[in-house]
Design a protein around this motif. Structure first.
Motif, PDB file in Angstrom:
ATOM      1  N   LYS A   2       0.850  -1.189   0.000  1.00  0.00           N
ATOM      2  CA  LYS A   2       0.000   0.000   0.000  1.00  0.00           C
ATOM      3  C   LYS A   2       0.884   1.238   0.000  1.00  0.00           C
ATOM      4  N   TYR A   4       0.939   5.242   0.508  1.00  0.00           N
ATOM      5  CA  TYR A   4       0.307   6.470   0.969  1.00  0.00           C
ATOM      6  C   TYR A   4       0.909   7.612   0.155  1.00  0.00           C
ATOM      7  N   HIS A  15       5.025   5.941  -6.957  1.00  0.00           N
ATOM      8  CA  HIS A  15       3.869   5.450  -7.707  1.00  0.00           C
ATOM      9  C   HIS A  15       4.318   4.964  -9.087  1.00  0.00           C
ATOM     10  N   GLU A  19       4.095   1.157 -10.622  1.00  0.00           N
ATOM     11  CA  GLU A  19       3.456   0.876 -11.900  1.00  0.00           C
ATOM     12  C   GLU A  19       4.401   0.136 -12.838  1.00  0.00           C
ATOM     13  N   PRO A  24       0.652  -6.087  -7.676  1.00  0.00           N
ATOM     14  CA  PRO A  24      -0.538  -5.459  -7.101  1.00  0.00           C
ATOM     15  C   PRO A  24      -0.183  -4.515  -5.946  1.00  0.00           C
ATOM     16  N   PHE A  25      -0.848  -3.368  -5.890  1.00  0.00           N
ATOM     17  CA  PHE A  25      -0.666  -2.446  -4.778  1.00  0.00           C
ATOM     18  C   PHE A  25      -1.919  -1.605  -4.625  1.00  0.00           C
ATOM     19  N   GLU A  26      -2.088  -1.054  -3.426  1.00  0.00           N
ATOM     20  CA  GLU A  26      -3.203  -0.158  -3.136  1.00  0.00           C
ATOM     21  C   GLU A  26      -2.697   1.264  -3.017  1.00  0.00           C
ATOM     22  N   LEU A  27      -3.583   2.205  -3.296  1.00  0.00           N
ATOM     23  CA  LEU A  27      -3.278   3.612  -3.086  1.00  0.00           C
ATOM     24  C   LEU A  27      -4.114   4.144  -1.936  1.00  0.00           C
ATOM     25  N   GLN A  28      -3.472   4.884  -1.040  1.00  0.00           N
ATOM     26  CA  GLN A  28      -4.184   5.521   0.058  1.00  0.00           C
ATOM     27  C   GLN A  28      -3.903   7.020   0.019  1.00  0.00           C
ATOM     28  N   ASP A  57       4.126  -5.979   2.115  1.00  0.00           N
ATOM     29  CA  ASP A  57       3.205  -7.108   2.211  1.00  0.00           C
ATOM     30  C   ASP A  57       3.199  -7.758   3.584  1.00  0.00           C
ATOM     31  N   ALA A 202      -4.058   8.454 -12.171  1.00  0.00           N
ATOM     32  CA  ALA A 202      -4.608   8.048 -10.870  1.00  0.00           C
ATOM     33  C   ALA A 202      -4.593   9.206  -9.885  1.00  0.00           C
TER      34      ALA A 202
END
Length: 207
Positions: A2, A4, A15, A19, A24-28, A57, A202
Motif C-alpha cells: 500500500k 500512501y 507510484h 506501476e 498489485p498495490f493499493e493507493l491511500q 506485504d 490516478a
C-alpha cells in the motif's frame, strides 16, 4: 503493498516505480492540502508526517523516498529498475539521494512552502526567488553530469529516472521554468511511458 501518497507530491516517483514493477498495490490518499498528514491516524503510521509511505506485504512500514525506491528496485529485480553491479548501484543511489535530499527541499520546497525557511512573511518572496535560482542551478548540474543516454544512468531506465521525474515535472508543469535540454528530453520520454501515464491519471495530474 500500500502506497500512501498525495497528488502532485514527490510520492509520484514511488507510484511510477510501482506501476513499472507491475505487482498489485493499493493507493491511500493523504491530502497534504487538507493537512491530512497531521492527523493522529496518519501520524500513527508515519510520525514524520509526510509521504511517501509504503506498507509492505508483511505489514512493515517503510518511509523516505530513497529507501522506498531502493527497496522496490532491489526486491523486484525482474523489473530491471535496479542495477546488479555495485558501482552502478552506488551511482544510482547517489543520484536519487541528490534529488530527494537537495533538489527537492532546497530548490522546490523553498518555492512551495517559503514560510518554512523564514519567520518573517515579508521575506518569503526572497525565499521563493532563491528556490528558483537553486532549482535552475541543480538542474544544470544534472544536465552537465549526465551519465546515460535517454535515461539518467548508463545501464538504462531505473529508479533514478522516476526520482528525476517528479522534480522536472514540477519545474516545467508547476513552476513553468525553462530546463536544460537533457532534462526537457527526459521529461518528454517519461511522459511517454505507460506506467507514468497511469500514475499521473490516478492522481489527477496532467500529462
Amino acid at each position: 503493498m500500500k502506497l500512501y501518497y498525495s497528488p502532485g507530491a514527490c510520492s509520484v516517483a514511488i507510484h511510477v516505480i510501482l506501476e513499472e514493477i507491475g505487482r498489485p498495490f493499493e493507493l491511500q490518499l493523504v491530502a497534504l492540502k487538507d493537512q491530512a498528514q497531521n492527523t493522529p491516524e496518519f501520524r500513527a503510521i508515519n510520525p514524520k508526517g509526510k509521504v511517501p509511505v509504503l506498507v509492505r506485504d508483511n505489514g512493515a512500514v517503510l518511509t523516505e523516498l530513497t529507501a522506498i525506491a531502493f527497496y522496490l528496485g532491489s526486491t523486484f529485480s525482474e523489473a530491471g529498475l535496479w542495477p546488479a553491479d555495485v558501482e552502478a548501484q552506488a551511482d544510482t543511489l547517489s543520484f536519487v539521494d541528490y534529488i530527494a535530499g537537495t533538489v527537492h527541499p532546497q530548490g522546490f520546497t523553498r518555492q512551495f512552502r517559503a514560510s518554512r525557511f523564514t519567520p518573517n512573511p515579508a521575506d518569503e518572496a526572497k525565499v521563493i526567488e532563491q528556490g528558483k535560482a537553486l532549482a535552475a542551478e541543480y538542474l544544470e548540474t544534472i544536465d552537465k553530469t549526465w551519465k546515460g543516454d535517454t535515461w539518467v544512468m548508463p545501464q538504462g531506465y531505473s529508479i533514478a529516472d522516476a526520482a528525476l521525474f517528479f522534480v522536472e515535472y514540477w519545474a516545467v508543469k508547476r513552476v513553468g521554468m525553462p530546463v536544460p535540454p537533457r532534462i526537457e528530453a527526459h521529461l518528454k520520454a517519461m511522459l511517454g511511458r505507460p506506467a507514468v501515464q497511469r500514475a499521473l491519471a490516478a492522481s489527477g495530474m496532467a500529462a
